[in-house]
Design an enzyme around this catalytic site. Structure first.
Site, short mmCIF file in Angstrom:
data_model
loop_
_atom_site.label_atom_id
_atom_site.label_comp_id
_atom_site.label_asym_id
_atom_site.label_seq_id
_atom_site.Cartn_x
_atom_site.Cartn_y
_atom_site.Cartn_z
N ASP A 110 -6.42 39.44 -85.76
CA ASP A 110 -7.84 39.16 -85.61
C ASP A 110 -8.14 37.89 -86.40
OD1 ASP A 110 -10.57 39.21 -85.39
OD2 ASP A 110 -10.84 40.90 -86.77
N GLY A 113 -13.57 32.70 -85.67
CA GLY A 113 -13.82 31.57 -84.79
C GLY A 113 -14.49 30.39 -85.47
N LYS A 166 -19.64 41.07 -72.05
CA LYS A 166 -21.10 41.15 -71.91
C LYS A 166 -21.51 41.09 -70.44
CE LYS A 166 -21.76 39.16 -76.47
NZ LYS A 166 -22.58 38.42 -77.39
N LEU A 469 -1.67 3.94 -114.73
CA LEU A 469 -2.84 3.22 -114.21
C LEU A 469 -2.59 1.71 -114.18
CD1 LEU A 469 -5.72 5.07 -116.12
CD2 LEU A 469 -4.98 5.40 -113.74
N GLY A 471 -2.90 -1.86 -115.36
CA GLY A 471 -3.25 -2.37 -116.68
C GLY A 471 -2.72 -1.52 -117.82
N GLY A 473 0.34 -1.19 -118.70
CA GLY A 473 1.43 -1.88 -119.39
C GLY A 473 2.80 -1.65 -118.78
N SER A 542 2.14 4.13 -108.42
CA SER A 542 2.58 5.38 -107.76
C SER A 542 1.73 6.57 -108.18
CB SER A 542 4.06 5.64 -108.02
OG SER A 542 4.43 5.47 -109.37
#
Lengths: 634, 304
Positions: A110, A113, A166, A469, A471, A473, A542
């Site tokens: 089941d 949806g 239905k 990051l 900068g 180094g 990276s």
């Protein structure tokens, strides 16, 4: 749990005898709550009379409190599961329901949806023999009907019942039913179903559920229950396939017994049959089929057995045993359809753990050919797949595998992809075929190898991978380290992220998919250099763990050292000689790592350099200390 | 079930699935264990484990988390099984709970279960460093179990996060985990109570005699028949144990497990009674009478 059978009270032994021989049918129901799906399943459970009195009492109580059917029973409430979901009024996953008639036991998948439907429906459909697709008779065939049908067909389901529900609300109109049936058959003509059965019904009132409806005398087909009792079980199709057994476990209780345990994924096998072990290609003969209840002459698809072979050949978990007369193909590059199931998108160049049969390999996503619009079935160009998207990709495996196209065998052609860091199952896929180039382009063996090249240079080649990051180094530290190594007479190369982006990678931008490809190429270049005997210093932001893991996977243990150049973003911004942070602040630069693009720090680096506390010289000295410590340099 | 037919029956398929799940765990986990609660589901699990690894013995220990309040016949049965099948049986008791004198009478079922079962289980898993534990739970037992995975992932704190479970496709199970994390694995997920009984009948699997009707001393409390299994049971002034022909549909701690009056003393009679009866099997467990979502809460906390 009063089953309808009068045998229970009158002749229990006859009843047990009958139930011993029942078969098992698994099916999935597709549709939304509005289509009356929960009511339909609830009604099936109710009509197979699998409800206990205490469950019925609870249902009556819940119907009064939460029901949507006035004083009547709200069958939908039978299916409610988790409290958190109950509060939110949603179901978030696949729930499995069980009922049983005198002919079959049923497992119903089941699935909801709502917007998560793709992941959930694909999961539920992967084990289903047939699908029941709900259509509201008032609304007819909708976009979601097309979507559900496509997913069901994609997962290889051949038998579909369209439950036109239905019918009571359209006055049981034959004309309306025929119109919907026509529409559906047009839609399905694009899909790969063997057989479609449309059934007009009312789950709420019980028309054509188990009892034939008196309100629809014009309908001569089966009731839903009759359909479920007779539709073909997919296992029977698998019996006609060639013999396949993915080896799951090697059973070695003592030196005299060496058995290969697994579940037969296709066809049948008898003692004396010739079998081939793949991918090695060695052949042998089945000696015994061993079970707890005694040896078998013959075993069929779906049975969990243990084999012995006549010859002492190398067989281990992950190998595929197959009929020698009808072996499956072997390949290490494939085209496949992938359904993505994780928040983090699938990216080109990323490497995942791949599980196919009992084999575990790693798979790198080569080009993403296109993604599919599940509503229109159109192909759309893409370079990533987001959660719940479906695409056709090329995969490169770390080693060759034996497989069948998914359309021929779901067990040997279906696979899952696993994230190497979180271990979560992030994707599911279906193999189409092996790419020819994997057969034609082979690794060219050469006489002078890595060891010879390294020996000439008098050094151990390796990679120091600096991540951090902008900068922080990285390049500056790498520069100092390289100067020291040069002074020691080492042969080195510094692969710098910025420099590589001006040449080899100048076609790449800064979206996650481009970053993944950037790192994939850098990793491959570093690998070639290590093969050439060089010591490589790689300085790349990276930012994604997964990409660094991909790079690491190219190298042997101990050959790849991950160094986290850890600078707080404020410090990195202050030291930034290229003015990137200032540009980002002015809004002139987007996707700067640390500012508006994420950075995932290594969880367990070989070395972490705390740049708030260290000078560049000191940091470089730490790197050299680790290299000396590991006896990579004197 | 030795005959190779043209197609498999539902029980043969359920059996094959359970065997395959057990082999998968043994192939992938570093240190698996099978929870052994002595009940009928455990009996089926033990039988399946013997099949899965034949001719080898099941290559893992069996763990009984003992609350010290099981029926005496259960202890006798456990020890007989361990001896007959040469099992590596571990029995774990929460000694701290024992010292604190936790018992089901004075502390009630909730505290007793929490300390002597849930806490004890976590302690045992930590003590031995098991990274995969087989349990006999079935999805049909209770509504919130319908969504449980066959391989259910647990954090290092043993917590079950219903929103962070792995999708399970085909027969491909993902048992990978980091150190400290673990899997609870349910090979009987797709079995119903009827399947379990039919299988016990067909395979002639031994079960604790308490499942069969016999004359036993009971007292009636709040509409539940409680068996007076030993002298630890405090009786009210007006309570006098009387012999009635009863049996148990489910087995737990004797003070927390209600008996039903019955004449069913054979497996077909038990199955017949179950099919004609009007109450579900967990009805007999006092523990489940709490809040509607009680089972789910217990699972989040680490209960099986």
């Amino acid at each position: 749990m009063s089953h309808a059978s009068t045998l229970i009270s009158e002749d229990i032994l006859a009843y047990l005898e009958a139930h011993e021989h029942k078969s098992l049918l698994r099916f999935i129901t597709c549709g939304s709550v509005d289509d009356g799906k929960s009511t339909l399943i609830g009604r099936l459970l109710y009509e197979s009379q699998l409800l206990f009195e205490d469950q019925l009492a609870a249902l009556e109580r819940d119907s009064q409190r939460d029901g949507t059917q006035g004083d009547g029973l709200d069958f939908a409430l039978l299916l409610d599961g988790l409290a958190a979901e109950r509060e939110q009024g949603i179901t978030i996953d696949v729930a499995y329901r069980y009922f049983s008639t005198d002919k079959r036991k049923y497992i119903v998948a089941d699935t909801p949806g709502h917007e998560q439907y793709t992941r959930n429906m694909v999961t539920g459909a992967s084990t289903a023999d047939c699908a029941v697709i709900l259509v509201d008779a008032r609304k007819g065939v909708l976009t979601q009907t097309r979507r559900h049908s496509y997913l069901v067909s994609l997962l290889g389901i051949r038998h579909v019942a369209v439950a036109v529900n239905k019918m009571d609300l359209v006055d049981y109109s034959e004309e309306r039913f025929r119109e919907i049936e026509r529409d559906y058959r047009v839609l399905a003509s694009q899909l790969a179903f063997d057989e479609i059965t449309c059934i007009p019904l009312s789950a709420l009132r019980g028309d054509n559920m188990t009892e034939r409806s008196e309100a629809m005398p014009w309908y001569r087909g089966p009731t839903l229950m009759e359909y479920l009792e007779t539709v073909e079980v997919d296992q029977e199709r698998l019996q006609r396939a060639p013999f396949r057994l993915p080896v799951q476990w090697v059973n070695r209780p003592d030196l005299d017994f060496r058995g290969f345990a697994g579940t037969i994924a296709g066809g049948a096998v008898a003692s004396g049959d010739r079998v081939v072990v793949l991918p090695s290609g060695r052949e042998s003969t089945v000696e015994r089929i061993v079970t707890f209840d005694g040896d078998l002459e013959r075993a069929i698809a779906g049975q969990a057995v243990t084999f012995t072979l006549a010859d002492e050949i190398d067989v281990s978990r992950g190998d595929l045993l197959a009929a020698a007369a009808a072996p499956p193909p072997v390949g290490d590059q494939f085209e496949a359809t992938v359904v993505w199931m994780a928040d983090e998108p699938l990216l080109r160049g990323r490497t995942y753990v791949m599980r196919v049969g009992t084999k575990t390999v790693t798979a790198t996503i080569a080009p993403l050919k296109y993604k599919l619009n599940v509503d229109s079935l159109e192909h759309v160009a893409a370079n990533q797949l987001a959660l719940n998207e479906i695409g056709v990709v090329e995969l490169e495996l770390s080693q060759p595998i034996a497989f069948d196209p998914y359309a021929a065998n779901r067990e040997t052609g279906g696979f899952i992809l696993i994230d190497r860091i979180t271990n979560n199952t992030v994707g599911a896929g279906m193999l189409h075929f092996a790419l020819r180039r994997s057969a034609n382009v082979q690794w060219q063996p050469v006489e002078v190898d890595r060891a010879a090249r390294a020996a000439l240079k008098g050094q151990e080649p390796f990679v120091v991978w600096l991540t951090g990051l902008p900068g922080a180094g990285k390049s500056a530290i790498a520069d100092v380290v390289e100067q020291r190594l040069l002074a020691l007479g080492r042969h080195t190369y510094l692969l710098d992220g910025d420099n590589v982006r001006q040449g080899l990678n100048k076609d790449l931008g800064f979206r996650p998919s481009d970053r993944a490809e950037n790192i994939r190429r850098a990793g491959e270049v570093a690998k070639l250099m290590v093969d050439a005997g060089l010591i490589v210093l790689a300085a790349f932001i990276s930012p994604f763990r997964a990409d660094r893991e991909t790079a690491r996977s190219l190298f042997a243990d101990g050959e790849f050292l991950e160094v986290h150049v850890d600078a707080p973003v404020e410090l990195a911004a202050r030291r930034d000689r290229k003015g990137l942070y200032a540009k980002a602040e002015r809004g002139e630069l987007a996707n700067l790592t640390g500012v508006d693009a994420p950075y995932e720090p290594p969880e367990d680096p070989d070395l972490r350099l705390d740049m708030a506390a260290l000078t560049l010289e000191e940091a470089a000295e730490r790197v050299l200390a680790v290299l000396r410590d590991r006896q990579l340099v004197p | 079930m030795t005959v190779a037919a043209a197609r498999l029956t539902h029980l043969q398929r359920l059996e094959a699935e359970a065997i395959s799940v057990m082999r998968e765990v043994v192939a992938e986990a570093e240190n698996p264990v099978m929870l052994y609660s002595i009940g009928k589901d455990s009996s089926v699990m033990l039988h399946l484990a013997r099949k899965a690894f034949h001719p080898a013995k099941p290559p893992f220990p069996f763990l009984h988390v003992d609350t010290t309040w099981k029926f005496r016949e259960m202890y006798a049965f456990r020890d007989r099984m361990a001896q007959e099948h040469d099992l590596d049986l571990l029995v774990y008791v929460n000694e701290d709970g024992l010292r604190r004198g936790i018992d089901p009478f004075s502390h009630g079922s909730v505290v007793h279960t929490d300390v002597m079962k849930t806490e004890a289980l976590k302690q045992a898993l930590d003590k031995y460093g098991f990274d995969a534990a087989f349990g006999g739970a079935r999805r049909d037992e209770e509504k919130s179990r319908a969504k449980e995975r066959i391989f259910s992932f647990r954090s290092a704190q043993h917590r079950w996060d219903p929103k962070n479970q792995r999708p399970e496709l085909w027969q491909l199970f993902n048992a990978r985990h980091r150190r400290g994390e673990s899997m609870r694995v349910f090979p009987l997920s797709n079995w119903t109570e009827l399947d379990v009984w039919l299988y016990i009948y067909l395979e002639q699997i031994p079960i604790v005699p308490l499942y069969f009707a016999a004359e036993r001393p009971v007292v009636e409390r709040d509409g539940t028949l409680i068996m007076v299994d030993d002298e630890r049971m405090p009786l009210e002034a007006d309570e006098e144990p009387e012999l009635r022909k009863v049996r148990f549909r489910t087995l737990g701690c004797y003070p927390l497990t209600g008996a039903i009056e019955s004449d069913a003393d054979t497996l077909p009679a038990i199955i017949q009674e179950m099919l004609l009866t009007r109450t579900s099997e967990r009805q007999g467990r006092v523990i489940d009478h709490d809040a509607a979502a009680s089972m789910e809460k217990k699972k989040v906390e680490g209960y099986f």
